[in-house]
Design a protein around this motif. Structure first.
Motif, PDB file in Angstrom:
ATOM      1  N   ARG A   2       0.834  -1.200   0.000  1.00 25.92           N
ATOM      2  CA  ARG A   2       0.000   0.000   0.000  1.00 25.92           C
ATOM      3  C   ARG A   2       0.867   1.249   0.000  1.00 25.92           C
ATOM      4  NH1 ARG A   2      -4.273  -0.252   4.350  1.00 25.92           N
ATOM      5  NH2 ARG A   2      -5.163  -1.689   2.877  1.00 25.92           N
ATOM      6  N   ARG A   3       0.338   2.249  -0.689  1.00 21.45           N
ATOM      7  CA  ARG A   3       0.908   3.604  -0.659  1.00 21.45           C
ATOM      8  C   ARG A   3      -0.269   4.560  -0.541  1.00 21.45           C
ATOM      9  NH1 ARG A   3       4.160   5.448  -5.717  1.00 21.45           N
ATOM     10  NH2 ARG A   3       2.063   5.540  -6.572  1.00 21.45           N
ATOM     11  N   GLU A  52      10.279   2.084   0.478  1.00 19.47           N
ATOM     12  CA  GLU A  52       9.869   3.110   1.440  1.00 19.47           C
ATOM     13  C   GLU A  52      10.040   4.545   0.961  1.00 19.47           C
ATOM     14  OE1 GLU A  52      11.917   1.938   4.994  1.00 19.47           O
ATOM     15  OE2 GLU A  52      10.515   0.277   5.340  1.00 19.47           O
ATOM     16  N   ARG A  54       9.452   5.710  -1.788  1.00 22.95           N
ATOM     17  CA  ARG A  54       8.333   5.992  -2.691  1.00 22.95           C
ATOM     18  C   ARG A  54       6.980   5.849  -1.988  1.00 22.95           C
ATOM     19  NH1 ARG A  54      10.005   2.078  -7.407  1.00 22.95           N
ATOM     20  NH2 ARG A  54      11.360   1.183  -5.831  1.00 22.95           N
ATOM     21  N   GLY A  55       7.020   5.623  -0.662  1.00 22.46           N
ATOM     22  CA  GLY A  55       5.791   5.566   0.118  1.00 22.46           C
ATOM     23  C   GLY A  55       5.136   4.206   0.219  1.00 22.46           C
ATOM     24  N   TRP A  56       5.719   3.178  -0.370  1.00 18.26           N
ATOM     25  CA  TRP A  56       5.122   1.840  -0.346  1.00 18.26           C
ATOM     26  C   TRP A  56       5.430   1.125   0.952  1.00 18.26           C
ATOM     27  CZ3 TRP A  56       1.524   0.652  -3.690  1.00 18.26           C
ATOM     28  CH2 TRP A  56       1.558   1.208  -4.957  1.00 18.26           C
ATOM     29  N   ARG A  57       4.444   0.386   1.460  1.00 17.04           N
ATOM     30  CA  ARG A  57       4.593  -0.470   2.636  1.00 17.04           C
ATOM     31  C   ARG A  57       4.101  -1.862   2.258  1.00 17.04           C
ATOM     32  NH1 ARG A  57       6.799   3.565   3.286  1.00 17.04           N
ATOM     33  NH2 ARG A  57       6.673   5.049   5.000  1.00 17.04           N
ATOM     34  N   THR A 107       8.075   1.674   8.706  1.00 13.26           N
ATOM     35  CA  THR A 107       9.339   1.658   7.979  1.00 13.26           C
ATOM     36  C   THR A 107      10.365   0.825   8.740  1.00 13.26           C
ATOM     37  OG1 THR A 107      10.221   3.594   9.097  1.00 13.26           O
ATOM     38  CG2 THR A 107       8.915   3.984   7.080  1.00 13.26           C
TER      39      THR A 107
END
Length: 128
Positions: A2-3, A52, A54-57, A107
């Motif tokens: 998810r982002r 991370e 790029r905001g992805w988890r 993160t």
């Protein structure tokens, strides 16, 4: 994974390569990422560190703030299982690659900081 509000399907896989572990992630949203390390947990952390910025988890238990493997879990179990830590004790072993809600993960840096904080609390509780 998810982002923000965007959730996409991803394939997260691991394999043992001799005495090392490879973890790779593939998804239509990002390029395939593969990392190799001495244990699967460390390889997973390296994959996460690619995403991370790029905001992805990634929605796996091994990315939750209260989960971290012991040295023995890494050496003898390849980092495939880790401990869920409480505020005053080390808890049960969990599967690092088990699915988890991406809203519950953090993160790598925040996870390491929380692990250090919890280990300090556990150490203090043991002392007195």
């Amino acid at each position: 994974m998810r982002r923000g509000d965007l959730t996409v399907r991803a394939s997260l896989t691991w394999r043992r390569e001799g005495w090392r572990y490879a973890v790779w992630l593939s998804s239509d949203a990002v390029e395939t990422i593969e990392e190799v390390a001495d244990d699967a947990f460390e390889a997973l952390c390296r994959v996460r560190e690619h995403l991370e910025p790029r905001g992805w988890r990634i929605g796996v238990v091994g990315a939750q703030a209260d989960v971290w493997p012991s040295g023995m879990a890494r050496d003898q179990g390849g980092g495939l299982r880790a401990y869920r830590m409480g505020e005053d004790r080390v808890g049960d072993l969990v599967d690092v690659f088990a699915p988890a809600d991406p809203d519950t993960v953090t993160t790598v840096a925040a996870q390491r900081a929380e692990t250090d904080r919890r280990f300090e609390l556990i150490r203090r509780a043991a002392e007195g």
